[in-house]
Design a protein around this motif. Structure first.
Motif, PDB file in Angstrom:
ATOM      1  N   ILE A  96       1.123  -1.075  -0.122  1.00  0.00           N
ATOM      2  CA  ILE A  96      -0.056  -0.040   0.215  1.00  0.00           C
ATOM      3  C   ILE A  96       0.757   1.431  -0.048  1.00  0.00           C
ATOM      4  O   ILE A  96       0.577   2.205  -0.547  1.00  0.00           O
ATOM      5  CB  ILE A  96      -0.997  -0.066   1.024  1.00  0.00           C
ATOM      6  CG1 ILE A  96      -1.994  -1.001   0.970  1.00  0.00           C
ATOM      7  CG2 ILE A  96      -1.703   1.388   1.235  1.00  0.00           C
ATOM      8  CD1 ILE A  96      -2.859  -1.483   2.038  1.00  0.00           C
ATOM      9  N   ARG A  97       2.023   1.307   0.713  1.00  0.00           N
ATOM     10  CA  ARG A  97       2.838   2.358   0.596  1.00  0.00           C
ATOM     11  C   ARG A  97       3.358   2.622  -0.691  1.00  0.00           C
ATOM     12  O   ARG A  97       3.470   3.657  -1.187  1.00  0.00           O
ATOM     13  CB  ARG A  97       4.207   2.205   1.490  1.00  0.00           C
ATOM     14  CG  ARG A  97       3.851   2.321   3.033  1.00  0.00           C
ATOM     15  CD  ARG A  97       5.129   2.129   3.641  1.00  0.00           C
ATOM     16  NE  ARG A  97       5.007   2.008   5.047  1.00  0.00           N
ATOM     17  CZ  ARG A  97       5.071   3.073   5.866  1.00  0.00           C
ATOM     18  NH1 ARG A  97       5.375   4.111   5.547  1.00  0.00           N
ATOM     19  NH2 ARG A  97       4.741   3.069   7.259  1.00  0.00           N
ATOM     20  N   ARG A  98       3.659   1.573  -1.627  1.00  0.00           N
ATOM     21  CA  ARG A  98       4.233   1.672  -2.731  1.00  0.00           C
ATOM     22  C   ARG A  98       2.886   2.452  -3.794  1.00  0.00           C
ATOM     23  O   ARG A  98       3.030   3.244  -4.727  1.00  0.00           O
ATOM     24  CB  ARG A  98       4.727   0.370  -3.660  1.00  0.00           C
ATOM     25  CG  ARG A  98       5.700  -0.063  -3.010  1.00  0.00           C
ATOM     26  CD  ARG A  98       6.186  -1.685  -3.571  1.00  0.00           C
ATOM     27  NE  ARG A  98       6.307  -1.272  -5.065  1.00  0.00           N
ATOM     28  CZ  ARG A  98       5.819  -2.316  -5.857  1.00  0.00           C
ATOM     29  NH1 ARG A  98       5.458  -3.546  -5.245  1.00  0.00           N
ATOM     30  NH2 ARG A  98       5.843  -2.387  -7.047  1.00  0.00           N
ATOM     31  N   LEU A  99       1.797   1.839  -3.584  1.00  0.00           N
ATOM     32  CA  LEU A  99       0.560   2.377  -4.520  1.00  0.00           C
ATOM     33  C   LEU A  99       0.446   3.950  -3.943  1.00  0.00           C
ATOM     34  O   LEU A  99       0.291   4.662  -5.013  1.00  0.00           O
ATOM     35  CB  LEU A  99      -0.685   1.635  -4.023  1.00  0.00           C
ATOM     36  CG  LEU A  99      -0.655   0.104  -4.246  1.00  0.00           C
ATOM     37  CD1 LEU A  99      -1.841  -0.527  -3.797  1.00  0.00           C
ATOM     38  CD2 LEU A  99      -0.560   0.081  -5.917  1.00  0.00           C
ATOM     39  N   VAL A 100       0.585   4.086  -2.692  1.00  0.00           N
ATOM     40  CA  VAL A 100       0.441   5.614  -2.403  1.00  0.00           C
ATOM     41  C   VAL A 100       1.456   6.408  -2.936  1.00  0.00           C
ATOM     42  O   VAL A 100       1.246   7.631  -3.516  1.00  0.00           O
ATOM     43  CB  VAL A 100       0.237   5.758  -0.798  1.00  0.00           C
ATOM     44  CG1 VAL A 100      -0.024   7.100  -0.359  1.00  0.00           C
ATOM     45  CG2 VAL A 100      -1.053   5.095  -0.541  1.00  0.00           C
ATOM     46  N   ASP A 101       2.734   5.704  -2.910  1.00  0.00           N
ATOM     47  CA  ASP A 101       3.813   6.632  -3.572  1.00  0.00           C
ATOM     48  C   ASP A 101       3.412   6.838  -4.948  1.00  0.00           C
ATOM     49  O   ASP A 101       4.012   8.006  -5.744  1.00  0.00           O
ATOM     50  CB  ASP A 101       4.901   5.795  -3.177  1.00  0.00           C
ATOM     51  CG  ASP A 101       5.704   6.015  -1.964  1.00  0.00           C
ATOM     52  OD1 ASP A 101       5.162   6.867  -1.139  1.00  0.00           O
ATOM     53  OD2 ASP A 101       6.558   5.222  -1.652  1.00  0.00           O
ATOM     54  N   ALA A 102       2.797   5.871  -5.520  1.00  0.00           N
ATOM     55  CA  ALA A 102       2.570   5.947  -7.278  1.00  0.00           C
ATOM     56  C   ALA A 102       1.269   6.808  -7.088  1.00  0.00           C
ATOM     57  O   ALA A 102       0.727   6.981  -8.711  1.00  0.00           O
ATOM     58  CB  ALA A 102       2.294   4.565  -7.695  1.00  0.00           C
ATOM     59  N   GLY A 103       0.662   7.736  -6.493  1.00  0.00           N
ATOM     60  CA  GLY A 103      -0.422   8.386  -6.539  1.00  0.00           C
ATOM     61  C   GLY A 103      -1.868   7.894  -6.042  1.00  0.00           C
ATOM     62  O   GLY A 103      -2.843   8.492  -6.357  1.00  0.00           O
ATOM     63  N   VAL A 104      -1.951   6.689  -5.590  1.00  0.00           N
ATOM     64  CA  VAL A 104      -3.260   6.024  -5.232  1.00  0.00           C
ATOM     65  C   VAL A 104      -3.541   6.714  -4.134  1.00  0.00           C
ATOM     66  O   VAL A 104      -2.821   6.817  -3.031  1.00  0.00           O
ATOM     67  CB  VAL A 104      -3.056   4.683  -5.151  1.00  0.00           C
ATOM     68  CG1 VAL A 104      -4.301   3.963  -4.256  1.00  0.00           C
ATOM     69  CG2 VAL A 104      -3.096   3.832  -6.249  1.00  0.00           C
ATOM     70  N   THR A 105      -4.753   7.139  -3.764  1.00  0.00           N
ATOM     71  CA  THR A 105      -5.272   7.797  -2.621  1.00  0.00           C
ATOM     72  C   THR A 105      -6.414   7.002  -2.037  1.00  0.00           C
ATOM     73  O   THR A 105      -6.837   7.309  -0.898  1.00  0.00           O
ATOM     74  CB  THR A 105      -5.809   9.212  -2.900  1.00  0.00           C
ATOM     75  OG1 THR A 105      -7.011   9.286  -3.847  1.00  0.00           O
ATOM     76  CG2 THR A 105      -4.949  10.326  -3.574  1.00  0.00           C
TER      77      THR A 105
END
Ligand code: SAM
Ligand code: SF4
Length: 517
Positions: A233-242
């Motif tokens: 999830i950290r990776r997804l958020v870093d990629a712009g997922v909110t």
């Protein structure tokens, strides 16, 4: 090779397809949106109801016609739950099918495609799911059926396939490796347009509701290591997922232990909610039996956890719940709803119901209607009971409610839900909602004006999972905006966007996603 994937069924399948696409791209394949241009056509299938399987058969039939009409035929693969359920039988019935791959074996698709390209028939099934099926047969005390399954349920005719298959390749079901596809997840080439992503927290299901095929095709319940979920999830958020939605068949049964420490679903929710810059956290689907108060307290205490619970009752009648093996009574369900409303004020609830389950009487049906009337559900999905081969209900309970009665009961529950849904949605008129814009609505162009990039019909969701329609520029997709709610239907809200878009969101700013003026 050029690969086309069509996805049927639930969110879990949509996530599986996304992960498969990422792994195929990493293996050098190209994903295409046009089936006609593909060298490999994959159907990611659903087995939950007969109707879903019929759709796949019609696609495979269509592929046969396509082969007759065109030049070189694409490799045809059937993935997911129906592939697991039917196994090699699919190849026997449809010689046109080259790949059969169960949901627990998707990491092996690059290898299966290579085998199919070399002219082999490639079959990979999840041994855990087969084991679950065997165990289930044993507990059903059906000696003859155990025998039949151990011989290979799909090899019913007893004759081996004329083509070599690679059934029996050791499976990737190692306790720490079943989420290898999740961990290798890559950002899709066009990202996540609305900045929303699904994340699997567990696989399989051990509930064995008597009507349900899921435990037999997705195998036993296994929870992912919490550290890996948070890392993903950290990776997804870093990629712009909110906005992240945690997925599990009975997601609230998540439990991971290393002996010294046990992580419950509520602990996982709290850990994920702490991921910096994660604005919204959702989870589906919850089983009423395991919805303990610790989960409700974490929901109440975290501003970025959506106050929405999809909590399928399936029936409002104790006799039917018993035969369904749901393991709770109507009054326990009602008490849970009351506790949820008390601990998480403003919580939004949604349900699933099955009508025409074996032995369902008019009084049982009325009990389901009564549950909806008292529930305040935002929406309910209503399904006609469909006997699924291998399930306890299909084996032991006659499908004795005629189809026209199922249809009538289906319509009646939907009519009750329509009233309840309308009252629910109307209660938000006059409030201002924080909406994550999901994109242009399918209704765009039907509103009496020509949509343009600057002004079109947009659709988005509140933290309570309400669908909201409003006008605005398409560039807002993936952004959070405020919408003043002016109208309501039984399924959605409509309003006007306030000029200012929201820079920071969550309940800290807008209460339960809504503010009263
Ligand atoms: N795991 C989730 C749960 O327990 O609620 C959902 C599983 S299933 C994919 C989604 C819904 O399909 C269920 O909630 C149930 O209402 C419905 N369903 C499952 N098996 C069915 C069957 N044999 N016939 C009709 N509906 C079914
Ligand atoms: Fe099926 Fe019941 Fe498991 Fe849901 S909880 S997947 S309905 S067996």
């Amino acid at each position: 090779m050029k690969v086309y994937i069509e996805t049927m069924g639930c969110q879990m399948n949509r996530l599986d397809s996304e992960l498969v696409a990422a792994s195929l791209r990493a293996a050098g394949h190209e994903m295409v949106a046009d089936r006609g241009a593909a060298e490999v056509v994959l159907y990611n299938t659903c087995s939950v109801r007969q109707h879903a399987e019929e759709k796949v058969y019609s696609r495979i039939g269509g592929a046969r016609r396509q082969k007759a009409n065109r030049g070189p035929r694409p490799i045809l693969g059937v993935l997911g739950c129906m592939a697991q359920r039917e196994g090699e039988q699919l190849i026997r019935r449809f010689g046109r099918v080259d790949i059969v791959c169960g949901p627990g074996q998707l990491a092996r698709l690059p290898e299966l495609i290579a085998a199919a390209a070399a002219g082999e028939k490639a079959v990979a099934l999840d041994p855990d799911a087969l084991e679950a099926r065997r165990e289930k047969m044993k507990t059903d005390h059906r000696g003859t059926e155990i025998q039949r399954v151990e011989e290979g349920d799909w090899l019913r005719s007893g004759t081996p396939l004329a083509v070599p298959t690679n059934v029996g390749i050791p499976a990737a079901t190692d306790i720490d490796d079943f989420d290898s596809l999740d961990m290798a997840r890559e950002i899709p080439p066009d990202g996540w347009p609305s900045n929303q992503a699904y994340v699997r927290v567990m696989k399989g299901c051990d509930n064995f509701c008597t009507y349900c095929i899921v435990p037999l095709v997705r195998g036993p319940e296994l929870s992912r290591r919490p550290v890996r979920i948070v890392q993903e999830i950290r990776r997804l958020v870093d990629a712009g997922v909110t906005e992240v939605t945690l997925l599990g068949q009975a997601v609230n049964r998540y439990r991971w232990s290393d002996g010294a420490r046990t992580v419950r679903f509520s602990d996982l929710l709290a850990d994920v909610a702490d991921v910096p810059h994660l604005r919204r956290l959702r989870f589906v689907t919850s089983h009423p039996l395991d919805f303990t108060d610790d989960i409700l307290h974490v929901m109440a205490g975290r501003a970025n956890i959506c106050q929405y619970i999809h909590l399928p009752p399936q029936s409002g009648a104790d006799a039917v719940l018993g035969r369904m093996n749901r393991k709770y009574t109507r009054s326990q369900y009602d008490e849970l709803v009351a506790r949820a409303r008390q601990i998480v004020p403003g919580v939004v609830l949604a349900g699933d119901f099955i009508v025409g389950f074996p032995g369902e009487t008019e009084a049982d049906h009325e009990a389901s209607a009564d549950l909806i009337r008292k529930s305040g559900f935002k929406n309910s999905f209503v399904f006609k009971y469909s006997p699924r081969p291998g399930t306890a209900a299909a084996k032991n309970m006659p499908d004795d409610v005629p189809d026209e009665v199922k249809r009538r009961r289906n319509n009646e529950l939907l009519a009750v839900q329509e009233q309840v849904g309308l009252a629910h949605h109307r209660s938000y008129i006059g409030t201002t909602a924080e909406v994550l814009v999901e994109g242009q609505s399918v209704r765009a162009g039907k509103q009496g004006f020509e949509p343009s990039a600057e002004r079109t019909q947009l659709v988005g969701r509140t933290m309570g999972d309400h669908i909201v329609h409003f006008l605005g520029p398409q560039s807002l997709t993936g952004q959070y905006v405020r919408v003043r709610i002016a109208e309501a239907t039984s399924l959605a809200l409509r309003g006007e966007m306030e000029e200012e878009t929201i820079s920071r969101g969550g309940r800290g700013e807008l209460g339960a996603g809504f503010a009263r003026k």
